[in-house]
Design a protein around this motif. Structure first.
Motif, PDB file in Angstrom:
ATOM      1  N   ARG A 235       0.850  -1.199   0.000  1.00 30.89           N
ATOM      2  CA  ARG A 235       0.000   0.000   0.000  1.00 30.89           C
ATOM      3  C   ARG A 235       0.882   1.243   0.000  1.00 30.89           C
ATOM      4  O   ARG A 235       1.931   1.269   0.645  1.00 30.89           O
ATOM      5  N   SER A 236       0.429   2.259  -0.714  1.00 28.09           N
ATOM      6  CA  SER A 236       1.129   3.537  -0.710  1.00 28.09           C
ATOM      7  C   SER A 236       0.105   4.649  -0.619  1.00 28.09           C
ATOM      8  O   SER A 236      -0.678   4.861  -1.549  1.00 28.09           O
ATOM      9  N   ASP A 237       0.089   5.343   0.520  1.00 30.36           N
ATOM     10  CA  ASP A 237      -0.804   6.490   0.656  1.00 30.36           C
ATOM     11  C   ASP A 237      -0.237   7.646  -0.164  1.00 30.36           C
ATOM     12  O   ASP A 237       0.977   7.861  -0.200  1.00 30.36           O
ATOM     13  N   THR A 238      -1.118   8.369  -0.816  1.00 31.62           N
ATOM     14  CA  THR A 238      -0.662   9.444  -1.683  1.00 31.62           C
ATOM     15  C   THR A 238      -0.935  10.804  -1.063  1.00 31.62           C
ATOM     16  O   THR A 238      -1.959  11.012  -0.417  1.00 31.62           O
ATOM     17  N   THR A 239      -0.005  11.707  -1.261  1.00 27.48           N
ATOM     18  CA  THR A 239      -0.177  13.077  -0.783  1.00 27.48           C
ATOM     19  C   THR A 239      -0.193  14.060  -1.948  1.00 27.48           C
ATOM     20  O   THR A 239      -0.428  15.243  -1.761  1.00 27.48           O
ATOM     21  N   GLU A 240       0.067  13.566  -3.158  1.00 30.39           N
ATOM     22  CA  GLU A 240       0.092  14.447  -4.322  1.00 30.39           C
ATOM     23  C   GLU A 240      -1.318  14.893  -4.688  1.00 30.39           C
ATOM     24  O   GLU A 240      -2.279  14.146  -4.553  1.00 30.39           O
ATOM     25  N   GLU A 241      -1.423  16.121  -5.173  1.00 26.02           N
ATOM     26  CA  GLU A 241      -2.721  16.667  -5.535  1.00 26.02           C
ATOM     27  C   GLU A 241      -2.798  17.052  -7.009  1.00 26.02           C
ATOM     28  O   GLU A 241      -3.819  17.570  -7.466  1.00 26.02           O
ATOM     29  N   SER A 242      -1.752  16.742  -7.772  1.00 25.88           N
ATOM     30  CA  SER A 242      -1.695  17.211  -9.154  1.00 25.88           C
ATOM     31  C   SER A 242      -2.720  16.527 -10.057  1.00 25.88           C
ATOM     32  O   SER A 242      -3.039  17.024 -11.117  1.00 25.88           O
ATOM     33  N   PHE A 243      -3.237  15.360  -9.628  1.00 25.69           N
ATOM     34  CA  PHE A 243      -4.202  14.650 -10.456  1.00 25.69           C
ATOM     35  C   PHE A 243      -5.587  14.618  -9.824  1.00 25.69           C
ATOM     36  O   PHE A 243      -6.445  13.873 -10.250  1.00 25.69           O
ATOM     37  N   GLN A 244      -5.825  15.444  -8.791  1.00 22.69           N
ATOM     38  CA  GLN A 244      -7.097  15.383  -8.095  1.00 22.69           C
ATOM     39  C   GLN A 244      -8.265  15.838  -8.956  1.00 22.69           C
ATOM     40  O   GLN A 244      -9.418  15.568  -8.628  1.00 22.69           O
ATOM     41  N   ASP A 245      -7.986  16.533 -10.060  1.00 23.47           N
ATOM     42  CA  ASP A 245      -9.067  16.878 -10.970  1.00 23.47           C
ATOM     43  C   ASP A 245      -9.493  15.692 -11.816  1.00 23.47           C
ATOM     44  O   ASP A 245     -10.515  15.744 -12.506  1.00 23.47           O
ATOM     45  N   LYS A 246      -8.731  14.588 -11.750  1.00 18.25           N
ATOM     46  CA  LYS A 246      -9.037  13.402 -12.557  1.00 18.25           C
ATOM     47  C   LYS A 246      -9.606  12.261 -11.720  1.00 18.25           C
ATOM     48  O   LYS A 246     -10.345  11.421 -12.235  1.00 18.25           O
ATOM     49  N   SER A 247      -9.236  12.190 -10.443  1.00 17.32           N
ATOM     50  CA  SER A 247      -9.677  11.083  -9.595  1.00 17.32           C
ATOM     51  C   SER A 247      -9.449  11.471  -8.143  1.00 17.32           C
ATOM     52  O   SER A 247      -8.591  12.300  -7.838  1.00 17.32           O
TER      53      SER A 247
END
Length: 269
Positions: A235-247
């Motif tokens: 498992r890898s929790d994500t902190t990136e927000e660059s794709f939050q407009d897609k999913s």
């Protein structure tokens, strides 16, 4: 469109070229970068271990993609790709036959070769995968025989990436679909299952597709209920927000599980 994206909507609205452009170009600012690197690293580890191998692997819900198979083709002699939509299968066949305009997977293939220690040139890896993929079939995981009307012999391995959370309306449907695909796997065979957690939608171009909210605990429970022993759960929790407009997922997962030899039901890992 209703909240749940049904089969007819997928057949009519899912654009494989837009999907590949949105998610699978290794350019650092899309979901593909993080998800691909996470997935490919763990796949290289699984298939280099020597434990997971066999004659035939079935890819459940391939979409228009080949990345989950780049390490698998080194340990399985025959691969069968499957997907529900006609256009996804056509896009996959275009890459297999090296048609002009097909998606350029070479950056991903090169990354896999690096992860595997650059044992072969990336062009040889591509050619080897093309030779190893023997069939591209229609598949519906909601059916008791997902490849109906084709009846396949049970395979040595199954792999499925980002399929169940898109195809299943709710958690009961997920459990049913997992049992359906498990009929395609030999007792003792291995399933590699990967996707995202905490997700309720994803975009392909400007079209919004539904997803069901999955948790690590639910997936583990579903696998045990379908007769699997869980070998590993990454498992890898994500902190990136660059794709939050897609999913709107919040974590990535990849699980290796082995089908028990004593039947499909019951037990725990």
């Amino acid at each position: 469109m209703s909240d749940f994206t049904g089969p007819e909507q997928y057949q009519n609205l899912f654009d494989p070229k837009a999907y590949l452009d949105d998610y699978y170009r290794l350019e650092g600012d899309c979901m593909g970068d993080e998800y691909l690197r996470f997935s490919l690293k763990h796949l290289a580890q699984i298939y280099s271990s020597g434990k997971v191998k066999g004659e035939t692997l079935i890819d459940i819900g391939s979409g228009p993609t080949i990345y989950p198979l780049l390490s698998a083709c080194e340990v399985y002699k025959n691969i069968i790709c499957t997907d529900f939509t006609d256009r996804n299968r056509e896009e996959l066949k275009a890459w297999l036959t090296n048609q002009p305009g097909s998606f350029d997977w070479s950056p991903v293939v090169k990354l896999v070769c690096q992860l595997e220690g650059d044992k072969v040139p990336w062009t040889e890896k591509e050619d080897h995968l093309r030779r190893t993929i023997k069939q591209v079939l229609k598949c519906d995981i909601l059916e008791s025989n997902p490849t109906d009307p084709v009846v396949l012999p049970q395979a040595d391995g199954l792999i499925s990436f980002l399929c169940f959370e898109a195809a299943c309306k709710d958690q009961p449907a997920y459990v049913s679909a997992l049992n359906n695909i498990t009929t395609l796997l030999k007792p003792g065979g291995y399933l590699v299952l990967s996707g995202v957690l905490g997700n309720t939608y994803y975009m392909v171009g400007k079209v919004k597709f539904s997803g069901i909210l999955l948790t690590e605990d639910f997936i583990k429970e579903a696998l045990r209920g379908a007769g699997y022993t869980i070998v590993s759960f990454e498992r890898s929790d994500t902190t990136e927000e660059s794709f939050q407009d897609k999913s709107n997922f919040n974590a990535l997962y990849l699980v290796l599980a082995q089908k028990k030899c004593t039947g499909l039901k019951g037990g725990s890992d």
